[in-house]
Design an enzyme around this catalytic site. Sequence first.
Site, PDB file in Angstrom:
ATOM      1  N   GLY A   5       0.822  -1.203   0.000  1.00  0.00           N
ATOM      2  CA  GLY A   5       0.000   0.000   0.000  1.00  0.00           C
ATOM      3  C   GLY A   5       0.856   1.254   0.000  1.00  0.00           C
ATOM      4  O   GLY A   5       1.935   1.278   0.595  1.00  0.00           O
ATOM      5  N   ARG A  66       0.456  -5.406  -6.369  1.00  0.00           N
ATOM      6  CA  ARG A  66       0.477  -6.733  -5.764  1.00  0.00           C
ATOM      7  C   ARG A  66       1.031  -7.707  -6.796  1.00  0.00           C
ATOM      8  O   ARG A  66       0.755  -7.577  -7.987  1.00  0.00           O
ATOM      9  CB  ARG A  66      -0.936  -7.166  -5.356  1.00  0.00           C
ATOM     10  N   ASP A  97       4.922  -4.972   6.163  1.00  0.00           N
ATOM     11  CA  ASP A  97       5.408  -6.311   6.491  1.00  0.00           C
ATOM     12  C   ASP A  97       5.331  -7.287   5.323  1.00  0.00           C
ATOM     13  O   ASP A  97       6.186  -8.162   5.185  1.00  0.00           O
ATOM     14  CB  ASP A  97       4.683  -6.876   7.714  1.00  0.00           C
ATOM     15  N   THR A 120       3.927   2.784   5.832  1.00  0.00           N
ATOM     16  CA  THR A 120       2.536   2.384   6.019  1.00  0.00           C
ATOM     17  C   THR A 120       1.881   3.327   7.014  1.00  0.00           C
ATOM     18  O   THR A 120       2.490   3.688   8.030  1.00  0.00           O
ATOM     19  CB  THR A 120       2.411   0.935   6.541  1.00  0.00           C
ATOM     20  N   ASP A 122      -0.463   2.637   8.963  1.00  0.00           N
ATOM     21  CA  ASP A 122      -0.996   1.909  10.115  1.00  0.00           C
ATOM     22  C   ASP A 122      -0.088   1.960  11.342  1.00  0.00           C
ATOM     23  O   ASP A 122      -0.530   1.691  12.450  1.00  0.00           O
ATOM     24  CB  ASP A 122      -1.260   0.449   9.750  1.00  0.00           C
ATOM     25  N   ASP A 124       2.163  -0.111  12.224  1.00  0.00           N
ATOM     26  CA  ASP A 124       2.093  -1.439  12.835  1.00  0.00           C
ATOM     27  C   ASP A 124       3.348  -2.277  12.604  1.00  0.00           C
ATOM     28  O   ASP A 124       3.293  -3.509  12.609  1.00  0.00           O
ATOM     29  CB  ASP A 124       0.866  -2.190  12.305  1.00  0.00           C
ATOM     30  N   ARG A 166      -5.940  -1.222   9.854  1.00  0.00           N
ATOM     31  CA  ARG A 166      -5.941  -2.682   9.750  1.00  0.00           C
ATOM     32  C   ARG A 166      -6.335  -3.295  11.086  1.00  0.00           C
ATOM     33  O   ARG A 166      -7.452  -3.076  11.540  1.00  0.00           O
ATOM     34  CB  ARG A 166      -4.582  -3.186   9.243  1.00  0.00           C
TER      35      ARG A 166
END
Length: 318
Positions: A5, A66, A97, A120, A122, A124, A166
Site C-alpha cells: 500500500g 500486488r 510487512d 505504512t 498503520d 504497525d 488494519r
Amino acid sequence: MTSGGDSPGMNAAIRSVVRTCAYLKIECVGIYRGFEGMMEGDFKVMDARSVNNIINKGGTILKSARCLPFRNKEGRQQAYDQLMAAGIDAFVVIGGDGSFTGALTFNKEFGVPIIGIPGTIDNDIFGTTYTLGFDTALNTAVECIDKIRDTASSHNRLFFVEVMGRDVGHIALNAGVGAGAEEILIPEENLGLERLLESLKRSKESGKSSSIVVVAEGDKTGNNVFELKEYVEKHLPIYDVRVSVLGHMQRGGSPSCFDRVLASRMGVKAVEALLEGKTNLMVGIQDNTITLTPISKAIKGHTKIDKELLRVSEIMTT
C-alpha cells in the site's frame, strides 16, 4: 522500490535514497511497480534531478502493485535474473510487512542485500516508533473529524467515524484524542457493546447534544461500524446516528513536515547501511534516533498501544 500500500512520505524516501546515492557517486536505479516490475525488468536509472519536486507529493512515483507470481520460486528467479542483467547488486524496499517478507525470502534464496524502510499509515511495524505516512494520516483524520463535528453539533447527532489501521488502533487512538472524540474503539481494548451504551448514556446525561465515536477498522466491538449504528439506534433511540468511513483519503495527500524529515533521515541511513555491508535490516526511529532492526523481528514483532495515551483518552472522554 516501493511495494504494498502507498503512504505519504514514500516519495520523500525515494528522493532521499536517490540523492544520497548521487552524493556518494553510486548509480541508483528505480524499480517500478514493486516486485512485479522487478520480475519484468521495469527499471530506470535515476539521478538527483529525477526526484525534483516530489518531496511534497503523496503516493509513490515508482508505483506499487500486488504480485502473486513473486510468491513462487520461479517468479523470484525471474526477478533475480532481471536484477543481474541490469547490474543491480542491492536494493532498498519501502513498504510494510508483506513487502519485507517478500524481500527477506528473496535475500535468503539469492543473497541480494536488502534494507527496508517502513512505509505504512498503520504504524504497525515493530522496531520503529513511527512509520512513514502515520503522522500525515493522523492529521488527515483529525481534519475530517473536525468537519464532521460541525455537522454533528448542528443537528445534535451521534457520528461513528471509522478510520484505517488494519488490526491495530494507533490511528484511532491518536486521532480520537486529537479530535476530542467522546469515545474511541480500538482492537487492543474491547469496550463491549454494553459499556459503549453506558458511555453514550452518560454523555447524554451530562448535557452533550452530539457525540463523535472514533472506530478503528479492526475493532471487534461489533462486526462492523454499521452494526454498531444499528445496535445503538435500537437500544438508545434518543440518538440520531450517522456513519462516516474515512477510507483511503487517509492514505493520500501531501506528507506532513514530520513525515518528510523522517523519510529523508531514513533514506540516508538505508544507503549508508548497504555501503557498510549490512543487509536484512529495517531502518526505524526510536527516541528520535535512527536505528536498524532485523527485518525478521520487524515482521514477527507486535507493536503495543500507548497505555499512557489510552489513560489520557479515558480522562478526556469523561
